[in-house]
Design an enzyme around this catalytic site. Sequence first.
Site, PDB file in Angstrom:
ATOM      1  N   GLU A  23       0.847  -1.184   0.000  1.00 44.60           N
ATOM      2  CA  GLU A  23       0.000   0.000   0.000  1.00 44.60           C
ATOM      3  C   GLU A  23       0.887   1.240   0.000  1.00 44.60           C
ATOM      4  O   GLU A  23       1.915   1.281   0.671  1.00 44.60           O
ATOM      5  CB  GLU A  23      -0.918   0.013   1.223  1.00 44.60           C
ATOM      6  CG  GLU A  23      -1.940  -1.094   1.219  1.00 44.60           C
ATOM      7  CD  GLU A  23      -2.990  -0.964   2.312  1.00 44.60           C
ATOM      8  OE1 GLU A  23      -3.066   0.093   2.983  1.00 44.60           O
ATOM      9  OE2 GLU A  23      -3.755  -1.923   2.486  1.00 44.60           O
ATOM     10  N   HIS A  83      -4.503   6.442   0.374  1.00 50.11           N
ATOM     11  CA  HIS A  83      -3.720   5.214   0.363  1.00 50.11           C
ATOM     12  C   HIS A  83      -4.312   4.261  -0.664  1.00 50.11           C
ATOM     13  O   HIS A  83      -5.372   4.525  -1.223  1.00 50.11           O
ATOM     14  CB  HIS A  83      -3.623   4.588   1.764  1.00 50.11           C
ATOM     15  CG  HIS A  83      -4.858   3.934   2.269  1.00 50.11           C
ATOM     16  ND1 HIS A  83      -5.912   4.635   2.801  1.00 50.11           N
ATOM     17  CD2 HIS A  83      -5.202   2.635   2.348  1.00 50.11           C
ATOM     18  CE1 HIS A  83      -6.850   3.796   3.186  1.00 50.11           C
ATOM     19  NE2 HIS A  83      -6.455   2.570   2.925  1.00 50.11           N
ATOM     20  N   HIS A  85      -5.282   0.206  -2.008  1.00 51.25           N
ATOM     21  CA  HIS A  85      -5.610  -1.187  -1.728  1.00 51.25           C
ATOM     22  C   HIS A  85      -5.240  -1.945  -3.005  1.00 51.25           C
ATOM     23  O   HIS A  85      -6.063  -2.055  -3.915  1.00 51.25           O
ATOM     24  CB  HIS A  85      -7.093  -1.366  -1.418  1.00 51.25           C
ATOM     25  CG  HIS A  85      -7.515  -0.867  -0.082  1.00 51.25           C
ATOM     26  ND1 HIS A  85      -8.827  -0.807   0.301  1.00 51.25           N
ATOM     27  CD2 HIS A  85      -6.797  -0.427   0.986  1.00 51.25           C
ATOM     28  CE1 HIS A  85      -8.906  -0.348   1.542  1.00 51.25           C
ATOM     29  NE2 HIS A  85      -7.686  -0.098   1.971  1.00 51.25           N
ATOM     30  N   ASP A  96      -8.820   0.266   8.455  1.00 51.65           N
ATOM     31  CA  ASP A  96      -8.865   1.706   8.171  1.00 51.65           C
ATOM     32  C   ASP A  96      -9.777   2.426   9.163  1.00 51.65           C
ATOM     33  O   ASP A  96      -9.433   3.478   9.692  1.00 51.65           O
ATOM     34  CB  ASP A  96      -9.356   1.971   6.740  1.00 51.65           C
ATOM     35  CG  ASP A  96      -8.393   1.486   5.674  1.00 51.65           C
ATOM     36  OD1 ASP A  96      -7.177   1.372   5.943  1.00 51.65           O
ATOM     37  OD2 ASP A  96      -8.865   1.220   4.546  1.00 51.65           O
TER      38      ASP A  96
END
Length: 145
Positions: A23, A83, A85, A96
């Site tokens: 990530e 971010h 995935h 998260d």
Amino acid sequence: MIVLPTAIREAIFERAREGSPEEICGVLGGTHEPEGTSRVRSQYPADNVAENPRTRYEIDPEQQLAIFDRLEARGEEIVGFYHSHPHGPARPSDTDAALATWPDRSYVIVSLEPHKIGSWRWRASTDRDGADADGRFERERLVVD
């Protein structure tokens, strides 16, 4: 609503592709308008220092402070964070949600499989006595400009 310039969207996707299978993460700078719209003006990549960067992210604390200083020097606000995935959906995971700490900020998530982007606002909650309680993510409209 969050307004994300096309160039910044593409830069985040490119960084996510290059960083896969881990990530990637960073900070979004810009402005908050009175009616609740956030406008992204800049993005600041950061190192992911999570113990397991394939399944979670953690922005390097020293880099985060330096980014906040840069934002302030440029007259920008912290609009939110982003971010990726790499192998999951473009929505917040349970991890998260458990680690979110910035109320009323956007959390932009990029998925590579499928190729998608989404954004959520973290809403802090309080209990009956006014003490902090668990918060929640609310999906927000993301406009690519």
